[in-house]
Design a protein around this motif. Structure first.
Motif, PDB file in Angstrom:
ATOM      1  N   VAL A  86       0.859  -1.195   0.000  1.00  0.00           N
ATOM      2  CA  VAL A  86       0.000   0.000   0.000  1.00  0.00           C
ATOM      3  C   VAL A  86       0.890   1.238   0.000  1.00  0.00           C
ATOM      4  O   VAL A  86       1.812   1.350   0.822  1.00  0.00           O
ATOM      5  CB  VAL A  86      -0.936   0.010   1.235  1.00  0.00           C
ATOM      6  CG1 VAL A  86      -1.809   1.262   1.241  1.00  0.00           C
ATOM      7  CG2 VAL A  86      -1.809  -1.249   1.259  1.00  0.00           C
ATOM      8  N   ALA A  87       0.633   2.158  -0.909  1.00  0.00           N
ATOM      9  CA  ALA A  87       1.417   3.393  -1.006  1.00  0.00           C
ATOM     10  C   ALA A  87       1.117   4.302   0.188  1.00  0.00           C
ATOM     11  O   ALA A  87       0.037   4.244   0.782  1.00  0.00           O
ATOM     12  CB  ALA A  87       1.095   4.120  -2.305  1.00  0.00           C
ATOM     13  N   ASP A  88       2.085   5.163   0.523  1.00  0.00           N
ATOM     14  CA  ASP A  88       1.921   6.052   1.673  1.00  0.00           C
ATOM     15  C   ASP A  88       0.676   6.919   1.567  1.00  0.00           C
ATOM     16  O   ASP A  88      -0.008   7.166   2.568  1.00  0.00           O
ATOM     17  CB  ASP A  88       3.161   6.939   1.831  1.00  0.00           C
ATOM     18  CG  ASP A  88       4.350   6.170   2.373  1.00  0.00           C
ATOM     19  OD1 ASP A  88       4.156   5.064   2.912  1.00  0.00           O
ATOM     20  OD2 ASP A  88       5.493   6.675   2.256  1.00  0.00           O
ATOM     21  N   VAL A 132     -14.995  -7.458  10.060  1.00  0.00           N
ATOM     22  CA  VAL A 132     -14.150  -6.806   9.048  1.00  0.00           C
ATOM     23  C   VAL A 132     -14.922  -5.806   8.197  1.00  0.00           C
ATOM     24  O   VAL A 132     -14.314  -5.031   7.449  1.00  0.00           O
ATOM     25  CB  VAL A 132     -13.460  -7.854   8.139  1.00  0.00           C
ATOM     26  CG1 VAL A 132     -12.560  -8.762   8.955  1.00  0.00           C
ATOM     27  CG2 VAL A 132     -14.495  -8.665   7.351  1.00  0.00           C
ATOM     28  N   THR A 133     -16.254  -5.804   8.309  1.00  0.00           N
ATOM     29  CA  THR A 133     -17.066  -4.857   7.541  1.00  0.00           C
ATOM     30  C   THR A 133     -17.282  -3.550   8.292  1.00  0.00           C
ATOM     31  O   THR A 133     -17.971  -2.654   7.804  1.00  0.00           O
ATOM     32  CB  THR A 133     -18.440  -5.469   7.211  1.00  0.00           C
ATOM     33  OG1 THR A 133     -19.196  -5.653   8.426  1.00  0.00           O
ATOM     34  CG2 THR A 133     -18.289  -6.821   6.531  1.00  0.00           C
ATOM     35  N   LYS A 134     -16.696  -3.416   9.466  1.00  0.00           N
ATOM     36  CA  LYS A 134     -16.955  -2.250  10.304  1.00  0.00           C
ATOM     37  C   LYS A 134     -16.475  -0.959   9.659  1.00  0.00           C
ATOM     38  O   LYS A 134     -17.004   0.113   9.918  1.00  0.00           O
ATOM     39  CB  LYS A 134     -16.292  -2.439  11.674  1.00  0.00           C
ATOM     40  CG  LYS A 134     -16.829  -1.523  12.755  1.00  0.00           C
ATOM     41  CD  LYS A 134     -16.399  -1.982  14.134  1.00  0.00           C
ATOM     42  CE  LYS A 134     -17.053  -1.129  15.213  1.00  0.00           C
ATOM     43  NZ  LYS A 134     -16.708  -1.599  16.566  1.00  0.00           N
ATOM     44  N   ARG A 135     -15.423  -1.079   8.823  1.00  0.00           N
ATOM     45  CA  ARG A 135     -14.941   0.081   8.083  1.00  0.00           C
ATOM     46  C   ARG A 135     -14.296  -0.413   6.790  1.00  0.00           C
ATOM     47  O   ARG A 135     -14.079  -1.613   6.608  1.00  0.00           O
ATOM     48  CB  ARG A 135     -13.954   0.908   8.910  1.00  0.00           C
ATOM     49  CG  ARG A 135     -12.711   0.156   9.342  1.00  0.00           C
ATOM     50  CD  ARG A 135     -11.721   1.093  10.006  1.00  0.00           C
ATOM     51  NE  ARG A 135     -11.091   1.992   9.028  1.00  0.00           N
ATOM     52  CZ  ARG A 135     -10.534   3.157   9.342  1.00  0.00           C
ATOM     53  NH1 ARG A 135     -10.556   3.580  10.593  1.00  0.00           N
ATOM     54  NH2 ARG A 135      -9.955   3.897   8.412  1.00  0.00           N
ATOM     55  N   SER A 136     -13.996   0.508   5.873  1.00  0.00           N
ATOM     56  CA  SER A 136     -13.382   0.123   4.600  1.00  0.00           C
ATOM     57  C   SER A 136     -11.887  -0.074   4.782  1.00  0.00           C
ATOM     58  O   SER A 136     -11.286   0.377   5.768  1.00  0.00           O
ATOM     59  CB  SER A 136     -13.659   1.182   3.535  1.00  0.00           C
ATOM     60  OG  SER A 136     -13.177   2.445   3.955  1.00  0.00           O
ATOM     61  N   HIS A 137     -11.265  -0.747   3.786  1.00  0.00           N
ATOM     62  CA  HIS A 137      -9.864  -1.137   3.895  1.00  0.00           C
ATOM     63  C   HIS A 137      -9.121  -0.807   2.606  1.00  0.00           C
ATOM     64  O   HIS A 137      -9.736  -0.673   1.535  1.00  0.00           O
ATOM     65  CB  HIS A 137      -9.762  -2.631   4.184  1.00  0.00           C
ATOM     66  CG  HIS A 137     -10.498  -3.055   5.416  1.00  0.00           C
ATOM     67  ND1 HIS A 137     -10.002  -2.878   6.681  1.00  0.00           N
ATOM     68  CD2 HIS A 137     -11.728  -3.634   5.574  1.00  0.00           C
ATOM     69  CE1 HIS A 137     -10.867  -3.328   7.570  1.00  0.00           C
ATOM     70  NE2 HIS A 137     -11.920  -3.792   6.932  1.00  0.00           N
ATOM     71  N   PRO A 138      -7.785  -0.722   2.656  1.00  0.00           N
ATOM     72  CA  PRO A 138      -7.008  -0.449   1.440  1.00  0.00           C
ATOM     73  C   PRO A 138      -7.283  -1.502   0.365  1.00  0.00           C
ATOM     74  O   PRO A 138      -7.536  -2.670   0.667  1.00  0.00           O
ATOM     75  CB  PRO A 138      -5.559  -0.523   1.931  1.00  0.00           C
ATOM     76  CG  PRO A 138      -5.629  -0.230   3.385  1.00  0.00           C
ATOM     77  CD  PRO A 138      -6.928  -0.805   3.850  1.00  0.00           C
ATOM     78  N   GLU A 139      -7.197  -1.070  -0.863  1.00  0.00           N
ATOM     79  CA  GLU A 139      -7.569  -1.932  -1.993  1.00  0.00           C
ATOM     80  C   GLU A 139      -6.791  -3.245  -2.004  1.00  0.00           C
ATOM     81  O   GLU A 139      -7.353  -4.313  -2.253  1.00  0.00           O
ATOM     82  CB  GLU A 139      -7.344  -1.176  -3.302  1.00  0.00           C
ATOM     83  CG  GLU A 139      -7.807  -1.943  -4.534  1.00  0.00           C
ATOM     84  CD  GLU A 139      -7.676  -1.133  -5.807  1.00  0.00           C
ATOM     85  OE1 GLU A 139      -7.986  -1.682  -6.883  1.00  0.00           O
ATOM     86  OE2 GLU A 139      -7.263   0.044  -5.734  1.00  0.00           O
ATOM     87  N   ALA A 140      -5.481  -3.187  -1.737  1.00  0.00           N
ATOM     88  CA  ALA A 140      -4.656  -4.398  -1.809  1.00  0.00           C
ATOM     89  C   ALA A 140      -5.065  -5.437  -0.776  1.00  0.00           C
ATOM     90  O   ALA A 140      -4.822  -6.638  -0.963  1.00  0.00           O
ATOM     91  CB  ALA A 140      -3.182  -4.035  -1.617  1.00  0.00           C
ATOM     92  N   LEU A 141      -5.696  -4.997   0.316  1.00  0.00           N
ATOM     93  CA  LEU A 141      -6.050  -5.907   1.400  1.00  0.00           C
ATOM     94  C   LEU A 141      -7.444  -6.514   1.226  1.00  0.00           C
ATOM     95  O   LEU A 141      -7.737  -7.568   1.796  1.00  0.00           O
ATOM     96  CB  LEU A 141      -5.973  -5.152   2.733  1.00  0.00           C
ATOM     97  CG  LEU A 141      -5.834  -5.987   4.005  1.00  0.00           C
ATOM     98  CD1 LEU A 141      -4.570  -6.838   3.969  1.00  0.00           C
ATOM     99  CD2 LEU A 141      -5.824  -5.073   5.231  1.00  0.00           C
TER     100      LEU A 141
END
Length: 366
Positions: A86-88, A132-141
Motif C-alpha cells: 500500500v502506497a503512503d 471486518v465490515t466495520k470500516r473500509s480497507h485499502p484496496e490491496a487488502l
C-alpha cells in the motif's frame, strides 16, 4: 483445524529474518499445550499451569493451537500487505483517528507516538475489527478480508475461549465465566493487528537508550502474539529486571493486560513489557508482528469477580472503587486516546512515569 478447498489468492511471500545467534537473557516462560484442553482432566492440569504462569511472569507460550506452520506463514504473508503493498498516500487515507475516537481501527502511522527526548516511533500497524465490515480497507487488502475474518474468528473461538476457560478454572469459577464477557458477536474492539517495526538511526537509538516502545501494560484482558523471529520484546520480571522473549516456531505468546487485572482484583496483574532494538545480527531487518488483541465486551464494567473463592482467599485489591470503575469501552477509549500523546509525569519509582486515566494511575517504564 481451519481449512479451505479453494485455491488461495496469491500474496507475496514475506521472508522473515533468521533467528538471532546472540546469547540473550531470556525469560523462562511456561509452555501451555492447548491440545490437552479437550478433556476435563487436561483442563484442570492446564488451569494450574496457567495460574502459575500468570502469577510468575504474566506471559506464557501456547502450542498445539490448531494452526499448522503453513497456515501461520500464510497469515504473515497477508500481514505484510498493508505495509509493503500500500502506497503512503493510501495509508494516510485509511489512518485511524485514535486521539479523537479512542479506536485503533485502521492505520497507526509512523512517528505518531512520542518515545523519548523528542524521538517518535518508527512502527506502523494496521488494525481490523473482528467484524471486518466495520470500516473500509485499502484496496490491496480487500481480497484477503475473508481469510482475515476467519483468522480472527479462529483466534477468538479456538484460542481465546479455551484460554479464558483455563483462567476461570484457575479462579475456581464456572468455566464460561470469562467467556461470557468476551462474546464474539458483541459490540467491542477486539481486533487483529498487523504491525511492522522499521530500523532506526543511530542518533534515535542513543536518545532513547535503544528503547523502541516504553514499558507498558496492554489495556485489554489478554494479548495473543504469533511468535516471530526478530528478538525485541522484553518483559519486566518480578525482580525488576528485563528479560527477552524467545522465538518458538508456530507458538503463541500470551500476556495479561489491564482488564484482567481489574477483573481479578490485581491477582493476575497486567504484564509490563517493552520493545527494544534487536541484537546486532538482526538490526537490519524489519520486524513484522501478527496479533489478536482481546478486550471484554464494551458494556462490561471492570469490577473484580468477587465470587471467586481464590480471590476471596488472596484478598482483592481494587484499582478504584467499584462505583467508579470504568466500562471496557470507557477504558479502551481513554487509553487509546492518551497513549503516546500525553505528557507523562515522573513517578515515585526510578524510571517510572505516570498519567491518570479515568481516575486510575497508569504507569510507563523506561
Amino acid at each position: 483445524m481451519p481449512h479451505s478447498t479453494s485455491i488461495p489468492l496469491h500474496a507475496p511471500h514475506y521472508v522473515p529474518a533468521p533467528v538471532t545467534k546472540e546469547d540473550l537473557n531470556y525469560a523462562d516462560l511456561a509452555v501451555i499445550d492447548l491440545s490437552k484442553a479437550d478433556t476435563p482432566a487436561g483442563r484442570a492440569e492446564l488451569a494450574s499451569e496457567v495460574k502459575e504462569a500468570l502469577l510468575t511472569h504474566g506471559f506464557f507460550y501456547v502450542v498445539n493451537h490448531g494452526y499448522i506452520q503453513d497456515q501461520t506463514d500464510r497469515m504473515f504473508d497477508i500481514a505484510d500487505i498493508p505495509f509493503s503493498g500500500v502506497a503512503d498516500e493510501e495509508k494516510h487515507a485509511y489512518a485511524g483517528k485514535m486521539k479523537q475516537t479512542g479506536s485503533y481501527q485502521g492505520y497507526k502511522l509512523r512517528q505518531y507516538w512520542h518515545i523519548d527526548s523528542g524521538v517518535y516511533d518508527q512502527l506502523e500497524h494496521y488494525n481490523i475489527n473482528r467484524d471486518v465490515t466495520k470500516r473500509s480497507h485499502p484496496e490491496a487488502l480487500r481480497p484477503f478480508l475473508p481469510e482475515i475474518k476467519d483468522f480472527g474468528r479462529y483466534n477468538h473461538l479456538n484460542v481465546l475461549h479455551p484460554i479464558l476457560r483455563l483462567i476461570a478454572l484457575s479462579l475456581e469459577l464456572p468455566e464460561d465465566s470469562l467467556v461470557n464477557v468476551h462474546n464474539y458477536d458483541a459490540i467491542g474492539e477486539t481486533y487483529v493487528r498487523f504491525m511492522k517495526y522499521y530500523p532506526r538511526s543511530e542518533e534515535e537509538e542513543k536518545k532513547t537508550n535503544n528503547v523502541w516502545l516504553k514499558g507498558h501494560t496492554d489495556f485489554g484482558s489478554i494479548t495473543i502474539l504469533w511468535s516471530q523471529p526478530v528478538a525485541a520484546l522484553q518483559i519486566q520480571t518480578r525482580d525488576g529486571n528485563w528479560r527477552w522473549i524467545r522465538h518458538i516456531d508456530n507458538a503463541l505468546v500470551v500476556n495479561a493486560g489491564d482488564a484482567l487485572d481489574f477483573l481479578t482484583g490485581s491477582f493476575y496483574k497486567g504484564t509490563i513489557h517493552r520493545v527494544v532494538q534487536p541484537p546486532p545480527d538482526q538490526q537490519s531487518y524489519t520486524r513484522l508482528g501478527l496479533f489478536y488483541f482481546v478486550m471484554p465486551d464494551d458494556a462490561v464494567k471492570l469490577v473484580p469477580l468477587t465470587e471467586s473463592p481464590v480471590l476471596q482467599r488472596a484478598g482483592i485489591h481494587r484499582r478504584c472503587p467499584d462505583s467508579e470503575a470504568p466500562t471496557m469501552e470507557a477504558w479502551r477509549k481513554a487509553r487509546t486516546s492518551a497513549y503516546g500523546q500525553t505528557e507523562l509525569k515522573s513517578g515515585q519509582d526510578k524510571g517510572v512515569e505516570e498519567e491518570i486515566i479515568n481516575g486510575v494511575v497508569v504507569k510507563h517504564y523506561n
